[in-house]
Scaffold this active site. Structure first.
Site, mmCIF file in Angstrom:
data_model
loop_
_atom_site.group_PDB
_atom_site.id
_atom_site.type_symbol
_atom_site.label_atom_id
_atom_site.label_comp_id
_atom_site.label_asym_id
_atom_site.label_seq_id
_atom_site.Cartn_x
_atom_site.Cartn_y
_atom_site.Cartn_z
ATOM 1 N N ALA A 124 7.002 -5.681 32.170
ATOM 2 C CA ALA A 124 7.186 -6.626 33.269
ATOM 3 C C ALA A 124 8.317 -6.237 34.217
ATOM 4 O O ALA A 124 8.846 -7.083 34.933
ATOM 5 C CB ALA A 124 7.436 -8.008 32.685
ATOM 6 N N ASN A 192 11.127 -7.976 25.682
ATOM 7 C CA ASN A 192 10.684 -6.612 25.394
ATOM 8 C C ASN A 192 11.200 -5.635 26.433
ATOM 9 O O ASN A 192 11.500 -4.484 26.125
ATOM 10 C CB ASN A 192 9.153 -6.557 25.394
ATOM 11 C CG ASN A 192 8.590 -7.245 24.184
ATOM 12 O OD1 ASN A 192 8.691 -6.738 23.090
ATOM 13 N ND2 ASN A 192 8.024 -8.419 24.380
ATOM 14 N N HIS A 222 13.083 -10.587 36.763
ATOM 15 C CA HIS A 222 13.921 -9.613 36.050
ATOM 16 C C HIS A 222 14.712 -8.818 37.088
ATOM 17 O O HIS A 222 14.123 -8.182 37.965
ATOM 18 C CB HIS A 222 13.059 -8.623 35.246
ATOM 19 C CG HIS A 222 12.304 -9.244 34.124
ATOM 20 N ND1 HIS A 222 12.912 -9.811 33.033
ATOM 21 C CD2 HIS A 222 10.973 -9.370 33.917
ATOM 22 C CE1 HIS A 222 12.001 -10.259 32.199
ATOM 23 N NE2 HIS A 222 10.810 -10.018 32.709
HETATM 24 N N1 NAD Z 1 6.565 -4.855 27.191
HETATM 25 C C1 NAD Z 1 6.540 -5.947 27.937
HETATM 26 O O1 NAD Z 1 7.046 -5.993 29.058
HETATM 27 C C2 NAD Z 1 5.839 -7.162 27.437
HETATM 28 C C3 NAD Z 1 5.571 -8.204 28.333
HETATM 29 C C4 NAD Z 1 4.896 -9.301 27.857
HETATM 30 C C5 NAD Z 1 4.561 -9.403 26.517
HETATM 31 N N2 NAD Z 1 4.886 -8.394 25.667
HETATM 32 C C6 NAD Z 1 4.586 -8.483 24.239
HETATM 33 O O2 NAD Z 1 3.245 -8.114 24.011
HETATM 34 C C7 NAD Z 1 2.754 -8.825 22.878
HETATM 35 C C8 NAD Z 1 1.439 -9.496 23.231
HETATM 36 O O3 NAD Z 1 1.649 -10.438 24.277
HETATM 37 P P1 NAD Z 1 0.574 -11.575 24.546
HETATM 38 O O4 NAD Z 1 1.012 -12.292 25.778
HETATM 39 O O5 NAD Z 1 -0.789 -10.995 24.486
HETATM 40 O O6 NAD Z 1 0.826 -12.520 23.269
HETATM 41 P P2 NAD Z 1 -0.172 -13.623 22.654
HETATM 42 O O7 NAD Z 1 0.688 -14.537 21.869
HETATM 43 O O8 NAD Z 1 -1.041 -14.180 23.717
HETATM 44 O O9 NAD Z 1 -1.087 -12.751 21.658
HETATM 45 C C9 NAD Z 1 -0.596 -12.126 20.506
HETATM 46 C C10 NAD Z 1 -1.725 -12.064 19.488
HETATM 47 O O10 NAD Z 1 -1.316 -11.222 18.404
HETATM 48 C C11 NAD Z 1 -1.670 -11.842 17.177
HETATM 49 N N3 NAD Z 1 -0.758 -11.328 16.145
HETATM 50 C C12 NAD Z 1 0.528 -11.658 15.924
HETATM 51 N N4 NAD Z 1 1.037 -10.922 14.899
HETATM 52 C C13 NAD Z 1 0.039 -10.110 14.486
HETATM 53 C C14 NAD Z 1 -0.063 -9.111 13.477
HETATM 54 N N5 NAD Z 1 0.972 -8.818 12.672
HETATM 55 N N6 NAD Z 1 -1.245 -8.462 13.318
HETATM 56 C C15 NAD Z 1 -2.296 -8.755 14.103
HETATM 57 N N7 NAD Z 1 -2.275 -9.691 15.093
HETATM 58 C C16 NAD Z 1 -1.104 -10.357 15.275
HETATM 59 C C17 NAD Z 1 -1.556 -13.334 17.425
HETATM 60 O O11 NAD Z 1 -2.347 -14.069 16.523
HETATM 61 C C18 NAD Z 1 -2.076 -13.430 18.863
HETATM 62 O O12 NAD Z 1 -3.468 -13.595 18.925
HETATM 63 C C19 NAD Z 1 3.846 -9.830 22.459
HETATM 64 O O13 NAD Z 1 4.598 -9.326 21.380
HETATM 65 C C20 NAD Z 1 4.710 -9.909 23.701
HETATM 66 O O14 NAD Z 1 6.050 -10.222 23.390
HETATM 67 C C21 NAD Z 1 5.501 -7.273 26.102
#
Ligand code: NAD
Length: 271
Positions: A124, A192, A222
């Site tokens: 992001a 993240n 950000h």
């Molecule tokens: N790098 C970045 O800039 C950035 C930005 C936004 C989100 N993210 C990260 O990306 C990830 C996904 O984001 P999102 O918005 O899709 O989240 P979300 O909550 O919509 O989806 C996450 C999914 O992963 C599943 N899950 C959780 N732990 C698990 C595991 N150990 N094994 C299998 N499935 C599992 C959950 O049940 C859920 O369906 C999050 O960790 C979030 O923090 C990173």
């Protein structure tokens, strides 16, 4: 050309959107072969949205066995273990929950030993290209200031533990100020990007985070300040939230898609 077999771990906001793109605009180069989520109904739900069969993995090992490239879109609590398993199986991994990799540099040496790739999208934020270039010299300090509306912090243990009543916040309030390692522990779903900055800048000791909230904020912002020997960078991103997950900025989803495009296309633009 043989299509790259893709497995996606985590069928939430980002995983769902990536899966749709993989099956649509990238279908000539890649094939979605497997999906896994700790909530099985999400896997079945996504498989049905995609109108596909036999994508459901029994467990993580099953998904890794079927895939060439595993995309992690699950959680910062699990991303290191997922990445380690993938890289140990000599497969490539694409990690969205970068916060979970902080403090685990062994994942990068393991990837080198096993001759495979770890992809960390910018997520992001913008400015990772310049930071990578500046990090060839000395980086003095990286400061990330993240501003999000109160609902983006709902349910976090840091908020509960410190008895912060998000509904009572009426003006700009600093929720946290400190080093990146602490920020990632306290705000795993929100920060993240701080971990990405710290890994790209190769300098966790000098990466600082400030998290501010206000009911007046309608966007996730950000701001990044990088002070380096070769120059300074300042960037600011004003992101809209993902409609399915207010903690996730929509730019993060687009960044994941752009990274996949970069992997697949012969021309690689940016540092
Ligand atoms: N790098 C970045 O800039 C950035 C930005 C936004 C989100 N993210 C990260 O990306 C990830 C996904 O984001 P999102 O918005 O899709 O989240 P979300 O909550 O919509 O989806 C996450 C999914 O992963 C599943 N899950 C959780 N732990 C698990 C595991 N150990 N094994 C299998 N499935 C599992 C959950 O049940 C859920 O369906 C999050 O960790 C979030 O923090 C990173």
């Amino acid at each position: 050309m043989r299509k790259i077999k893709i497995g996606i771990v985590g069928c939430g906001a980002i995983g769902t959107e990536l899966a749709k793109r993989v099956c649509d605009e990238f279908k000539d180069k890649v094939r979605l072969v497997s999906l896994f989520d700790i909530e099985m109904e999400k896997v079945f739900g996504l498989q049905s949205i995609l109108k596909k069969k036999r994508l459901v993995a029994l467990n993580l090992d099953d998904l890794i066995n079927r895939s060439d490239l595993v995309i992690e879109t699950a959680s910062a609590n699990s991303s290191f273990e997922i990445a380690k398993k993938v890289v140990s199986a000599k497969k490539d991994v694409f990690v969205m929950s970068v916060g979970g990799l902080l403090g685990h540099p062994e994942i990068f040496s393991l990837a080198e030993e096993n001759n495979c790739f770890v992809y960390l999208p910018s997520g992001a934020i913008c400015g990772v290209d310049g930071l990578k270039a500046l990090s060839l010299g000395k980086i003095k300090r990286i400061t990330l200031t993240t501003k999000k509306p109160p609902q983006a912090f709902k349910g976090l243990s840091y908020i509960l533990k410190n008895r912060i009543n998000l509904d009572a916040i009426k003006e700009e309030t600093i929720l946290f100020e400190g080093r990146v390692n602490e920020a990632v522990l306290f705000f795993p779903q929100n920060i993240n990007v701080a971990a990405t900055l710290s890994i790209a800048g190769k300098n966790p000791e000098n990466t600082f985070v400030r998290i501010i909230t206000s009911p007046e904020y309608s966007k996730n912002t950000h701001e990044i300040e990088i002070e380096a020997e070769s120059g300074n960078i300042y960037t600011r991103c004003e992101n809209l939230s993902h409609p399915e997950n207010p903690k996730t900025s929509y730019l993060a989803v687009l960044s994941a898609i752009a990274t996949l495009k970069q992997i697949l296309e012969p021309v690689k633009i940016g540092t």
